[in-house]
Design a protein around this motif. Structure first.
Motif, PDB file in Angstrom:
ATOM      1  N   CYS A 282     -95.705  -7.347  47.146  1.00  0.00           N
ATOM      2  CA  CYS A 282     -95.349  -7.470  48.628  1.00  0.00           C
ATOM      3  C   CYS A 282     -94.243  -6.568  49.037  1.00  0.00           C
ATOM      4  O   CYS A 282     -94.450  -5.769  49.811  1.00  0.00           O
ATOM      5  CB  CYS A 282     -94.555  -8.861  48.950  1.00  0.00           C
TER       6      CYS A 282
ATOM      7  N   THR B  89     -93.990 -11.192  44.420  1.00  0.00           N
ATOM      8  CA  THR B  89     -92.808 -10.632  45.356  1.00  0.00           C
ATOM      9  C   THR B  89     -92.774  -8.958  45.362  1.00  0.00           C
ATOM     10  O   THR B  89     -92.780  -8.476  45.979  1.00  0.00           O
ATOM     11  CB  THR B  89     -91.647 -11.257  44.682  1.00  0.00           C
TER      12      THR B  89
ATOM     13  N   LEU C 270     -95.860 -14.861  51.933  1.00  0.00           N
ATOM     14  CA  LEU C 270     -95.403 -15.018  50.498  1.00  0.00           C
ATOM     15  C   LEU C 270     -95.260 -16.577  50.185  1.00  0.00           C
ATOM     16  O   LEU C 270     -95.377 -17.072  49.276  1.00  0.00           O
ATOM     17  CB  LEU C 270     -94.180 -14.228  50.005  1.00  0.00           C
TER      18      LEU C 270
ATOM     19  N   ILE D  66     -92.659  -8.956  55.285  1.00  0.00           N
ATOM     20  CA  ILE D  66     -91.573  -9.617  54.595  1.00  0.00           C
ATOM     21  C   ILE D  66     -90.404  -9.676  55.452  1.00  0.00           C
ATOM     22  O   ILE D  66     -90.514  -8.903  56.461  1.00  0.00           O
ATOM     23  CB  ILE D  66     -91.480  -8.896  53.425  1.00  0.00           C
TER      24      ILE D  66
ATOM     25  N   SER E 275     -85.351 -14.394  46.937  1.00  0.00           N
ATOM     26  CA  SER E 275     -86.498 -15.022  46.200  1.00  0.00           C
ATOM     27  C   SER E 275     -86.661 -13.987  44.808  1.00  0.00           C
ATOM     28  O   SER E 275     -86.776 -14.669  43.805  1.00  0.00           O
ATOM     29  CB  SER E 275     -87.752 -14.892  47.018  1.00  0.00           C
ATOM     30  N   ALA E 276     -86.592 -12.785  45.094  1.00  0.00           N
ATOM     31  CA  ALA E 276     -86.644 -12.061  43.799  1.00  0.00           C
ATOM     32  C   ALA E 276     -85.579 -12.227  42.645  1.00  0.00           C
ATOM     33  O   ALA E 276     -85.722 -12.229  41.728  1.00  0.00           O
ATOM     34  CB  ALA E 276     -86.784 -10.579  44.342  1.00  0.00           C
TER      35      ALA E 276
ATOM     36  N   ILE F 240     -87.121 -12.448  51.048  1.00  0.00           N
ATOM     37  CA  ILE F 240     -87.699 -11.707  49.979  1.00  0.00           C
ATOM     38  C   ILE F 240     -86.326 -11.280  48.719  1.00  0.00           C
ATOM     39  O   ILE F 240     -86.518 -11.518  47.538  1.00  0.00           O
ATOM     40  CB  ILE F 240     -88.471 -10.414  50.106  1.00  0.00           C
TER      41      ILE F 240
END
Length: 271
Positions: A221, A218, A167, A234, A242-243, A239
């Motif tokens: 994924c 995101t 990602l 992932i 990030s989200a 992640i």
């Protein structure tokens, strides 16, 4: 340190420069051991900008147009060149069957050029904190979106690099693209070159679209990881934050776009 090995393969889609050769395992381990420094840098950054803002309260603003123009055009050139080096890998992967999955969920067909510019992307987030000093020393308005964006993305980038999930290729490529436009625009303004007011709105739209695209990929994924037939590479360490950061930045950028668009539209009607 993430447990999986990242293969670097010959780039059939791009000729590699000698200076792009790097030791990826070393740098992943370095960020695994030292990402905490991003928190220290972030804390110093926040303290410094607000201390400078208080220091400048009763003082004349600095005239930093030449330095600002050089800074912005330097960042623009860096971003545009970096984008030209990372986009070929993304384009190559997206043109394959199940291209989005190949680009966002798998680490196959990963070249050294992308690895090198992913590293420079991560390191450059600390350098880009310097943007804010120009705002404070020139006594321009400092908004929450600006300093939160700089600090949070820098910390997230340093923290996530050790996981090196696919990602991140999307994140860096989109960011280089948007920054190429953004820094060019600010460079022209620093040179006092008249730029149409709509360009400012366009730059904000690009930044907003970057947040939407980043958050969407995101979610893609996560869906592939939980329900997709081929899974997705992932890491919760990368992640999840990030989200969270993408969602908060989307709200702040949307709010900024709304206020900017209405302000600019009002000016256009009155002119």
């Amino acid at each position: 340190m993430a447990e999986y090995y990242v293969p670097i393969r010959n780039q059939s889609y791009l000729d590699m420069y000698t200076f792009e050769e790097m030791d990826l395992p070393f740098w992943r381990q370095w960020f695994a051991d030292n990402w905490i420094w991003s928190l220290y840098i972030g804390a110093v950054y926040v303290i410094t900008i607000f201390s400078c803002q208080r220091f400048m309260k009763n003082r004349e603003a600095f005239d930093l147009r030449t330095a600002l123009a050089l800074w912005n055009f330097g960042m623009a050139i860096f971003s545009i060149f970096a984008f030209s080096r990372v986009f070929p890998e993304i384009f190559y992967l997206l043109t394959k069957p199940n291209g989005l999955h190949a680009a966002a969920c798998k680490i196959e067909d990963h070249g050294m050029s992308m690895a090198f510019w992913a590293l420079t992307y991560t390191l450059s987030k600390a350098l880009q904190l310097g943007d804010t000093l120009f705002i404070v020393l020139r006594k321009k308005k400092l908004i929450l979106l600006h300093w939160y964006h700089h600090a949070s993305v820098m910390i997230l980038s340093w923290y996530a690099y050790q996981t090196y999930i696919p990602l991140l290729r999307f994140v860096g490529t989109m960011n280089y693209f948007v920054h190429g436009f953004m820094y060019t625009y600010y460079g022209l303004r620093a040179c006092e070159i008249k730029v149409p007011k709509r360009v400012s709105i366009f730059v904000t739209i690009l930044e907003l679209m970057q947040m939407i695209a980043g958050f969407s990929v995101t979610l893609f994924c996560l869906w592939q990881y939980n329900y997709g037939d081929n899974g997705c590479l992932i890491s919760a360490r990368a992640i999840t934050p990030s989200a969270a950061i993408y969602s908060t930045l989307f709200v702040l950028f949307a709010k900024h776009f709304r206020s900017t668009a209405f302000k600019q539209r009002g000016k256009l009607k009155s002119s």
